[in-house]
Write an enzyme that holds these catalytic residues in place. Structure first.
Site, PDB file in Angstrom:
ATOM      1  N   ASP A 150      -6.518   4.554  -5.137  1.00  0.00           N
ATOM      2  CA  ASP A 150      -7.194   4.362  -3.848  1.00  0.00           C
ATOM      3  C   ASP A 150      -7.894   5.689  -3.541  1.00  0.00           C
ATOM      4  OD1 ASP A 150      -7.222   2.248  -1.589  1.00  0.00           O
ATOM      5  OD2 ASP A 150      -6.754   4.065  -0.488  1.00  0.00           O
ATOM      6  N   LYS A 177       0.861  -1.185   0.000  1.00  0.00           N
ATOM      7  CA  LYS A 177       0.000   0.000   0.000  1.00  0.00           C
ATOM      8  C   LYS A 177       0.888   1.222   0.000  1.00  0.00           C
ATOM      9  CE  LYS A 177      -4.497   0.926   0.267  1.00  0.00           C
ATOM     10  NZ  LYS A 177      -5.588   0.110  -0.290  1.00  0.00           N
TER      11      LYS A 177
END
Ligand code: NAD
Length: 358
Positions: A91, A51
């Site tokens: 995201d 991430k």
């Protein structure tokens, strides 16, 4: 400050989004990277978990500044990412345009021409058909498998959808098209709930939201407007959480009447609410499988880029269904074999994949 956490690559390249948000910090990125390792493992993708994030408020940047932040992120990161090493995606607050800038910067720096270094690209720049709807569609597929296992296949089912953004709206549209005996009676956004006991016209509601409208002003035949909080306490069979994390907590868990909860948002049911509701017999379909449609189609995008192919939307949707149906089979089987609820079963499944099927 900018971050990229590479949590686990025992099953394949690190995979996970990059968010632009003022509150991005290392702890959060680390937790989200870990969650991605579980998610890719639970649904059987040959990928790991990662991430990234930049601690910035994109609303305060003009377009040139936004492009500069996006490119600079890649300038620092490029030795550590790549099609077979680490494949970031969009995201919170990052979209295909930002990803297109990142891919361009990566190609300039490394000479890579596959465009497989990132997923979530625009369609003209190597993106995949079906990616927009993938998370919502995946939720529908997973719910259908759950209801089948409960003996409710083909039976009428009422549904309330919290959050009518990308995920909630696509969930509703796909559900209305593929399962006409499911009735979506309520949907909410951050301000209001719209309710029709005969079933909402979700296509109309979706067009209205896409045009920038809010449910607090929505008007349509037979539709009642209620406060946003009313949705959670509705007497429906299924509650779909497609808004934010921590939507159901100790404060409102007593209101929930639905027998089934589908976690399309990341972490919408707090730990305390999860314990309380599970004990009360509510069946919670865990996010690491229910909302994995997006990362599954990201994997298809990566495959298409590597192989120089462009799949049709039907091919993408069919393959998505195969992956999720098979993941749901394994989930339900694990829950039966281990005598645990679906949330625990999902983590058992993921941990077995991570430790045994490297
Ligand atoms: P989005 O911003 O498009 O939509 C979110 C919606 O939730 C908006 O309509 C907003 O009005 C609504 N909302 C906010 N607060 C609310 C509240 N208190 N009550 C009711 N509605 C509320 O975001 P999205 O892409 O649809 O993502 C939704 C969730 O799904 C997020 O938690 C995200 O992390 C998760 N998720 C998204 C994807 C994806 O592919 N987009 C994949 C996995 C998980």
């Amino acid at each position: 400050p900018a971050y990229r956490v590479q949590h686990n690559n025992s099953r394949g390249a690190y995979k996970g989004g990059v968010r632009f948000h003022p509150e991005v910090n290392l702890e959060e990125v680390r937790a989200l990277a870990t969650m991605m390792s579980f998610k890719t493992a639970a649904v059987g993708l040959p990928l790991g978990g990662g991430k990234g994030g930049v601690s910035v408020n994109p609303k305060e940047l003009n377009r040139d500044e936004l492009e500069e932040v996006s490119r600079k992120f890649v300038r620092y990161l490029h030795p550590h990412i790549g099609p077979h090493q680490d494949v970031p995606a969009p995201d919170v607050n990052t979209d295909p345009l930002i990803i297109d800038w990142m891919v361009d910067e990566y190609s300039l720096l490394t000479g890579d021409t596959t465009r497989a270094s990132f997923t979530g690209k625009s369609l003209d720049n190597g993106g995949s058909l079906g990616r927009n709807a993938a998370t919502g569609r995946g939720g529908v597929i997973a719910l259908a498998e759950l209801l089948k296992s409960e003996g409710l296949s083909g039976k009428p089912v009422t549904i309330a959808v919290q959050g009518f953004g990308n995920v909630g709206a696509f969930f509703s549209e796909v559900a209305a098209g593929d399962y006409p005996h499911w009735k979506i009676v309520a949907a909410s956004d951050s301000r209001a709930t719209i309710y029709n006991p005969e079933g909402l016209n979700v296509l109309l509601a979706s067009e209205y939201k896409a045009a920038g409208g809010g449910f607090s002003e929505y008007e349509s035949d037979g539709v009642e407007r209620l406060s946003g909080e009313k949705l959670l306490g509705m007497d429906v069979d299924v509650l779909v959480c497609a808004a934010l994390g921590d939507a159901i907590t100790a404060d409102n868990m007593h209101d929930v009447r639905a027998k089934y909860i589908v976690e399309l948002a990341n972490g919408p049911v707090s730990e305390e609410a999860y314990r309380f509701l599970s004990k009360a017999g509510t069946i919670i379909l865990p996010g690491i499988i229910a909302n994995a449609g997006g990362v599954i189609v990201s994997y298809f995008e990566w495959q298409q880029n590597i192989q120089g192919e462009q799949w049709t939307e039907q091919e993408v949707n069919d393959k998505l269904a195969e992956y999720l149906q098979s993941a749901m089979d394994r989930l339900l089987e694990t829950a039966r074999a281990e005598q645990v609820d679906l949330n625990l079963a999902a983590y058992i499944l993921a941990l077995k994949e991570l430790t045994e099927n490297k």
